[in-house]
Scaffold this motif. Structure first.
Motif, PDB file in Angstrom:
ATOM      1  N   TYR A 203       8.578  -5.858  -3.339  1.00 24.12           N
ATOM      2  CA  TYR A 203       8.399  -4.406  -3.262  1.00 24.12           C
ATOM      3  C   TYR A 203       7.177  -4.012  -2.444  1.00 24.12           C
ATOM      4  O   TYR A 203       6.557  -2.988  -2.701  1.00 24.12           O
ATOM      5  CB  TYR A 203       8.313  -3.816  -4.679  1.00 24.12           C
ATOM      6  N   CYS A 204       6.816  -4.806  -1.458  1.00 24.50           N
ATOM      7  CA  CYS A 204       5.635  -4.506  -0.627  1.00 24.50           C
ATOM      8  C   CYS A 204       5.778  -3.168   0.106  1.00 24.50           C
ATOM      9  O   CYS A 204       4.809  -2.446   0.266  1.00 24.50           O
ATOM     10  CB  CYS A 204       5.385  -5.615   0.375  1.00 24.50           C
TER      11      CYS A 204
ATOM     12  N   GLU B  75       3.586  -2.247  -3.638  1.00 23.47           N
ATOM     13  CA  GLU B  75       3.276  -3.300  -4.614  1.00 23.47           C
ATOM     14  C   GLU B  75       2.546  -4.450  -3.912  1.00 23.47           C
ATOM     15  O   GLU B  75       2.768  -4.711  -2.733  1.00 23.47           O
ATOM     16  CB  GLU B  75       4.559  -3.822  -5.248  1.00 23.47           C
TER      17      GLU B  75
END
Length: 188
Positions: A114-115, A119
């Motif tokens: 979830y970069c 995140e």
């Protein structure tokens, strides 16, 4: 008879135009510089660096595979075949950093599911490649915010990957003789 003569002239002109279009440009002189290396198998690279001596190293994220590397030596006419440095199926987080220290290349790269949503990464890679080797030294730190920078000492015999926070200095050392050490958290 007249129509037949025109057809012949038109045919001769068409042949001459075709020959002129097939390489009618200037002939290369023996003094011309050599052509640049052919394009890598993956273009463009996500990051590229030039080492001492002129070797160029390029890296890119390959979806579903991981971190790939290619290099080209000065005077070579083609890039090396792609080499897998780190295997992962996770999504890449932002950009990677390549830094050249003489004959050594240091790499910082991150992955996580979830970069893109902000995140932190779940895999943070520190990697070191040397000019005279095709192998890469790699160390993955899991569930870590990622390395911020890398510095060299001892004529690039030792490298230190670091990340600073308000309370901690986290570092990972690499040296040419022993490879990577353990990650250290130093209270500030």
């Amino acid at each position: 008879m007249r129509a037949r003569g025109r057809k012949r002239i038109v045919g001769v002109v068409a042949v001459l135009l075709a020959v002129a279009g097939c390489g009618g440009g200037p002939v290369a002189d023996a003094e011309d510089p050599p052509a640049s290396p052919t394009a890598p198998s993956h273009a463009p690279f996500d990051e590229q660096v030039v080492m001492d001596g002129g070797r160029r190293v390029g890296m890119y994220y390959s979806p579903g595979r991981g971190l790939m590397e290619q290099h080209v030596d000065p005077g070579a006419t083609a890039w090396s075949k792609p080499h897998l440095v780190h295997r992962t199926t996770a999504d890449p987080c932002g950009s990677m950093k390549l830094t050249a220290f003489g004959g050594v290349v240091a790499v910082i790269a991150d992955w996580g599911p979830y970069c893109a949503d902000g995140e932190p990464p779940t895999e943070s890679l520190a990697a070191v490649g040397e000019t005279n080797r095709s192998a890469w030294h790699t160390e993955v730190t899991e569930n870590f915010d990622g390395w911020e920078k890398v510095t060299a000492s001892g004529n690039a015999q030792q490298l230190t990957f670091t990340r600073r926070s308000v309370e901690w200095l986290t570092q990972l050392r690499w040296d040419r003789a022993n490879g990577f050490a353990e990650v250290e958290d130093i209270h500030r």
